[in-house]
Design an enzyme around this catalytic site. Sequence first.
Site, mmCIF file in Angstrom:
data_model
loop_
_atom_site.group_PDB
_atom_site.id
_atom_site.type_symbol
_atom_site.label_atom_id
_atom_site.label_comp_id
_atom_site.label_asym_id
_atom_site.label_seq_id
_atom_site.Cartn_x
_atom_site.Cartn_y
_atom_site.Cartn_z
ATOM 1 N N ALA A 170 14.543 29.339 51.740
ATOM 2 C CA ALA A 170 14.452 30.641 52.322
ATOM 3 C C ALA A 170 14.151 31.876 51.717
ATOM 4 O O ALA A 170 14.779 32.177 50.614
ATOM 5 C CB ALA A 170 15.686 30.971 53.258
ATOM 6 N N CYS A 186 25.210 32.855 48.416
ATOM 7 C CA CYS A 186 25.182 31.441 47.827
ATOM 8 C C CYS A 186 26.698 31.497 46.690
ATOM 9 O O CYS A 186 26.614 30.596 45.694
ATOM 10 C CB CYS A 186 23.842 31.265 46.949
ATOM 11 S SG CYS A 186 22.476 31.276 47.796
#
Length: 231
Positions: A170, A186
């Site tokens: 992404a 993340c």
Amino acid sequence: MRRPLVSVRYLGRVSYAEGLKIQKQHLHKHLTCLRDPGSSLDPRHQNTLLICEHDPPVYTVGLRDKTYTDVDEKRLRATGADFHRTDRGGLITFHGPGQLVAYPIINLKHFNAMSVRCYVHAMETSVIRTCEKYGLRGERSPHTGVWVDGKKICAIGINVKRYITTHGIALNCGVDMSWFTNIVPCGIEGKGVTSLATELNRGVSVEEATRCFVDLFQSTFDCHLAGGVDI
């Protein structure tokens, strides 16, 4: 040796659920080829690169992320975004309009039996080279993904089943960065996120970045693209 063939499909804006459904359809074709070599499907023609944007906005959690509870899910859904628990690697991230999402559904055995580590490295290389085309220095770190000046510009999370890859990357193009303030992207504390538009101080559309990324994916993976990208 003949270069592997990869068909490119540009899906436009699709929900995360629809994108996942399409991935599973292509995965099923690969697995059918493996289970039944006599089927009418040609395994050489199943490698596919899906390109899309996700809309509505969505937060997704990877296999390793057990920190987001039902309460957290409710809080994130209250922002107006969807929420999905997935079978990819990695921790929580965000997808939304203005972000280039690429899902290669490929058989790594067709790419010189590439290892999973080499595959992730090649995906990062494709993005780093895309950043270079924009005059930006993309870098790796001990964490996966691609970074510019210590800020994450591209997330990577994959799943590999019998050498078949799903999920992918992404790349933040012109995405609304405020969505990231609701999470620890993340799962990495103390690190920021950025986008091509932020770094270049101009608008960068997904369509613009796609043209660059697809060309560099082709050269990095030494494959032949079929179908082109209808953008």
